[in-house]
Design a protein around this motif. Structure first.
Motif, short mmCIF file in Angstrom:
data_model
loop_
_atom_site.label_atom_id
_atom_site.label_comp_id
_atom_site.label_asym_id
_atom_site.label_seq_id
_atom_site.Cartn_x
_atom_site.Cartn_y
_atom_site.Cartn_z
N UNK A 119 0.85 -1.20 0.00
CA UNK A 119 0.00 0.00 0.00
C UNK A 119 0.88 1.24 0.00
N UNK A 120 0.53 2.20 -0.84
CA UNK A 120 1.29 3.43 -0.90
C UNK A 120 0.96 4.32 0.30
N UNK A 121 1.98 4.99 0.78
CA UNK A 121 1.81 5.87 1.93
C UNK A 121 1.28 7.22 1.47
N UNK A 122 0.19 7.66 2.10
CA UNK A 122 -0.44 8.93 1.75
C UNK A 122 -0.27 9.91 2.91
N UNK A 123 0.14 11.12 2.59
CA UNK A 123 0.26 12.17 3.59
C UNK A 123 -0.65 13.33 3.20
N UNK A 124 -1.47 13.76 4.13
CA UNK A 124 -2.34 14.93 3.92
C UNK A 124 -1.67 16.12 4.59
N UNK A 125 -1.35 17.14 3.82
CA UNK A 125 -0.64 18.31 4.32
C UNK A 125 -1.62 19.47 4.46
N UNK A 126 -1.70 20.02 5.68
CA UNK A 126 -2.64 21.11 5.95
C UNK A 126 -1.89 22.29 6.56
N UNK A 127 -1.52 23.29 5.76
CA UNK A 127 -0.94 24.52 6.33
C UNK A 127 -2.03 25.31 7.05
N UNK A 128 -1.73 25.79 8.26
CA UNK A 128 -2.78 26.45 9.04
C UNK A 128 -2.29 27.72 9.71
N UNK A 129 -3.16 28.71 9.71
CA UNK A 129 -2.95 29.93 10.50
C UNK A 129 -4.31 30.42 10.97
N UNK A 130 -4.57 30.26 12.26
CA UNK A 130 -5.83 30.70 12.87
C UNK A 130 -7.04 30.08 12.18
N UNK A 131 -7.13 28.74 12.25
CA UNK A 131 -8.25 28.03 11.61
C UNK A 131 -9.01 27.17 12.61
N UNK A 132 -9.17 27.66 13.85
CA UNK A 132 -9.82 26.85 14.88
C UNK A 132 -11.29 26.55 14.56
N UNK A 133 -11.93 27.38 13.75
CA UNK A 133 -13.34 27.16 13.42
C UNK A 133 -13.54 26.05 12.40
N UNK A 134 -12.49 25.73 11.63
CA UNK A 134 -12.67 24.80 10.52
C UNK A 134 -11.75 23.58 10.57
N UNK A 135 -10.68 23.61 11.35
CA UNK A 135 -9.70 22.53 11.30
C UNK A 135 -10.29 21.20 11.75
N UNK A 136 -11.22 21.23 12.68
CA UNK A 136 -11.85 19.99 13.13
C UNK A 136 -12.58 19.29 11.98
N UNK A 170 10.28 19.16 2.90
CA UNK A 170 11.57 18.65 3.39
C UNK A 170 11.38 17.55 4.43
N UNK A 171 10.38 17.73 5.30
CA UNK A 171 10.26 16.86 6.46
C UNK A 171 9.58 15.53 6.19
N UNK A 172 8.57 15.53 5.32
CA UNK A 172 7.63 14.41 5.25
C UNK A 172 8.01 13.46 4.12
N UNK A 173 7.98 12.17 4.44
CA UNK A 173 8.23 11.12 3.44
C UNK A 173 6.91 10.40 3.16
N UNK A 174 6.55 10.33 1.89
CA UNK A 174 5.33 9.63 1.48
C UNK A 174 5.42 9.30 0.00
N UNK A 175 4.48 8.50 -0.48
CA UNK A 175 4.38 8.20 -1.91
C UNK A 175 3.45 9.19 -2.61
#
Length: 318
Positions: free
Chosen positions: A1-18, A72-77
């Motif tokens: 199975x290929x590794x999937x990474x979901x990347x979410x850049x955030x700045x003051x998103x407390x109303x929607x991040x959940x 740079x940080x995250x390893x995924x397919x």
């Protein structure tokens, strides 16, 4: 199975991040969800941690800086990048990612502009700006990309690990699109739904200042990626103006054997000289660019050879 990474850049998103995290956990339960908190002053990071996301602080302000650290940080397919404002449905983002998972694209784009963007988005100048940027880039790079600045994208590892992030802020999406076009990565687009931010959630974008930054980025990347075209255009404009000023002076000299307008002649010669210098700059930089592209292709080959799973792209496709 290929590794999937979901990347979410955030700045003051407390109303929607959940909602964003829960949607992706339901749609892609096997994916790792990374929330990079860019100095939020609310409870974005705390909420994301409680929901099981991998939260990483990024202290350099700006979306471009966040993306640089993520890549740079995250390893995924397969990497899925979405905004933390809950404007992109997770189901649609996964459809975009399927093109990368099936090796049909190096970068897959979620095309908002072909679906609900113009009806959902309540900022008319943003609509105009998106159309302008799309027209400019498609004209310059002879492409047919429908949505240049979408925040919903998917990438394979080769694109992520070879993409030099230069932008600091919101213009990162434009930079990604132009880089992919210039380096001949396989780009595919999927129409996706777009929903405007919920009440109480405010956009961090400034229509005019961010718009000018995007246009400046396009101009700089046009100069960097297509120097012969860029400096050739400048050379042509200078040459036309110089000739327009030179011809009356030359015509008068042929009739009277006298130069009646020395200042005009001096300016015309200066413009024609500048035209030649600009053309020479374009030719030299075009040669440098071609050598740079050759080294980039070599670096891609080395990147494929050093994949963590030890398999080449050809073996993965088979």
């Amino acid at each position: 199975m290929k590794k999937i990474a979901v990347l979410v850049p955030c700045y003051n998103e407390e109303l929607t991040i959940e909602a964003v995290i829960k949607d992706f956990k339901n749609v892609i339960p096997e994916a790792d969800i990374y929330v990079y908190d860019n100095n939020s002053k609310d409870n974005t990071a705390q909420i994301a941690k409680e929901l099981g996301a991998i939260v990483v602080p990024e202290y350099r302000q700006g979306k471009g800086n966040v993306v640089r650290s993520m890549f740079r940080d995250i390893e995924a397919d397969c990497y899925i990048m979405v905004d933390g404002d809950d404007t992109y449905p997770a189901e649609d983002a996964y459809r975009v990612a399927q093109l990368v998972l099936e090796n049909k694209a190096d970068m897959a784009i979620g095309d908002r502009l072909s679906s609900t963007y113009f009806t959902e988005n309540k900022r008319p100048f943003h609509n105009t700006g998106n159309k302008l940027v799309r027209t400019l880039i498609n004209k310059i790079f002879k492409s047919e990309v429908k949505d240049i600045m979408t925040g919903c994208r998917a990438f394979n590892r080769t694109f992520v690990k070879s993409f030099p992030v230069l932008s600091k802020g919101f213009e990162i999406e434009t930079e990604m699109s132009i880089h992919a076009l210039d380096k001949k990565f396989l780009i595919r687009e999927v129409p996706i739904a777009y929903r405007d931010r919920p009440d109480g959630s405010e956009s961090k974008l400034n229509t005019f200042s961010d718009g000018f930054r995007v246009l400046k980025t396009i101009l700089n990347l046009y100069k960097d990626y297509k120097p012969l075209s860029f400096f050739g255009l400048i050379s042509g404009i200078l040459c036309i103006i110089g000739l327009a000023m030179m011809i009356p002076v030359l015509s008068g000299y042929l009739r009277t054997s006298l130069v009646a307008k020395f200042p005009t002649l001096i300016v015309a010669i200066g413009l024609l000289t500048s035209s030649l210098v600009s053309l020479a700059c374009g030719l030299i930089l075009d040669t440098v660019k071609k050598h740079s592209d050759q080294f980039y292709e070599i670096s891609l080959n080395m990147l494929e050879m050093n994949k963590p799973n030890g398999k080449s792209e050809c073996e993965n496709k088979i």
